[in-house]
Write an enzyme that holds these catalytic residues in place. Structure first.
Site, PDB file in Angstrom:
ATOM      1  N   LYS A 122    -113.930  69.101 -47.211  1.00 58.83           N
ATOM      2  CA  LYS A 122    -113.448  67.718 -47.199  1.00 58.83           C
ATOM      3  C   LYS A 122    -114.317  66.908 -46.237  1.00 58.83           C
ATOM      4  O   LYS A 122    -114.346  67.182 -45.038  1.00 58.83           O
ATOM      5  CB  LYS A 122    -111.982  67.686 -46.760  1.00 58.83           C
ATOM      6  N   LYS A 176     -99.801  72.424 -57.087  1.00 55.57           N
ATOM      7  CA  LYS A 176     -99.239  72.307 -55.751  1.00 55.57           C
ATOM      8  C   LYS A 176     -97.997  73.200 -55.669  1.00 55.57           C
ATOM      9  O   LYS A 176     -96.962  72.898 -56.275  1.00 55.57           O
ATOM     10  CB  LYS A 176     -98.889  70.842 -55.462  1.00 55.57           C
TER      11      LYS A 176
HETATM   12 MG    MG Z   1    -106.046  72.506 -50.734  1.00 57.17          MG
END
Ligand code: MG
Length: 366
Positions: free
Chosen positions: A265, A165
């Site tokens: 997703k 991240k």
């Molecule tokens: Mg991502």
């Protein structure tokens, strides 16, 4: 068979590591997840789960799932849950947009179709194309040396694919990528996911500074146009996530050669019906996918497993076992990570049974 009602549960999912942090200072400590039980007049109940990554990641939020289900209930009660396209058309006619709120109803209908036919959802999605799915591990945003230090523990759990991240301070992000890559073995995959966090000039600096490293660049900037600009200025393999929301944005990205991998997703695109359509489009176009969701527990992880197992191995870049990030079990029968992979049983439907003591009382009934 007819849908007779919706029962909705809310469950808190605390994190094993205490906090999950990503770009722009965002973090979550306890995820707010929604579980849907979709009842029918045949005595079959379908289950599904939807868990947004907080309220600032995508145009979705936890209370919105439940408000959306309250709004959608009357549009699907009385329909045959096995008629997936009919159910989706009724939801789209009754409520414009809000695909993440429609996803639990769609997924629960797939669970019912599986239970009614005695088949696992992966068979209904085209059949098992791999026996187990390779997983990636997301590494919460911290200081560069701390993120690099975490690799060893995750590697011990079997992971070989790591998603850093980044999307914070560009200089620190360059240090994060260098520190982590040097701890990795050849063959291990590193993705630097900025989660829309960089401005264009920051992103150009970062991709230039890591141009000699084996690293994938994911969603550097907020808009599709900015990401395309960065894509054209780097030789690194390029992943789009937040910019790919539906079949139309996927087709545009394919036409523009805007990415090498997408993150698919399930709840973001409205459930398994549309995720399957996009998955098949990616396979036909030669594009690999990470199959995942915004977040979730056991039922989300099972849903991911069915879609990923029915995807050819060479198009299955990775998947996510969200249930191993949290501390709370909410269903039996869900996948458990083994040596960096997951699989699922051949039980009908999603193959999961909610643990109702963990879910608590019904918070909404339609
Ligand atoms: Mg991502």
């Amino acid at each position: 068979m007819k849908i007779t009602g919706l029962r909705v549960y809310q469950v808190d999912l605390p994190l094993r590591e205490g906090r999950y942090s990503w770009s722009n200072g965002n973090f979550v400590e306890v995820f707010d997840s929604t579980v849907l039980a979709l009842d029918t007049d045949a005595g079959i109940t379908g289950y599904a789960e939807c868990c947004p990554l907080g309220s600032a990641y995508l145009p979705s939020y936890a209370k919105g799932v439940r408000a959306g289900l309250e709004e959608l209930g009357r549009h699907v009660i009385g329909l045959d849950p096995r008629d997936l396209n009919v159910v989706n058309a009724a939801m789209d006619l009754g409520l414009r947009g809000h695909p993440y709120a429609k996803a639990p109803i769609d997924i629960a209908c797939w669970d019912i179709l599986g239970k009614a036919t005695g088949l696992p959802v992966y068979t209904l999605l085209g059949g098992k194309q791999q026996d187990k799915v390779a997983l990636y591990r997301a590494i919460s945003q911290q200081a560069p040396e701390e993120m690099a230090r975490k690799i060893a523990g995750y590697r011990d759990e079997g992971y070989t694919k790591f998603q850093l991240k980044v999307g914070g301070d560009a200089n620190e992000d360059i240090a994060r990528i260098h520190a982590t890559r040097t701890t990795l073995d050849n063959g291990e995959i590193l993705v630097a996911d900025a989660n829309t966090g960089w401005n264009r000039h920051d992103a150009v600096r970062v991709v230039a500074a890591v141009s000699d490293l084996d690293v994938y660049i994911e969603q550097p900037c907020m808009t599709y146009e900015e990401c395309r600009s960065i894509r054209q200025r780097t030789q690194r393999p390029f992943i789009l996530d937040e910019s790919i929301n539906d079949e139309a944005t996927l087709r545009r990205g394919l036409a523009d050669d805007a990415m090498d991998v997408i993150n698919l997703k399930v709840s973001k695109v409205g459930g398994l019906t549309r995720a399957r359509l996009m998955r098949d489009l990616c396979v036909s176009a030669g594009l690999a996918m990470t199959i995942e969701d915004t977040w979730g527990g056991d039922i989300v992880t099972a849903t991911i497993a069915h879609l990923a197992l029915s995807t050819p191995e060479n198009f299955s870049f990775s998947a996510t076992d969200f249930n191993s990030y949290g501390t709370k079990d909410i269903a039996t029968g869900a996948p458990k990570r083994v040596d960096g992979f997951m699989t699922i049983s051949d039980a009908p439907g999603l193959g999961v049974e909610p643990i109702f003591e963990a879910l608590g009382d019904v918070v909404l009934k339609v």
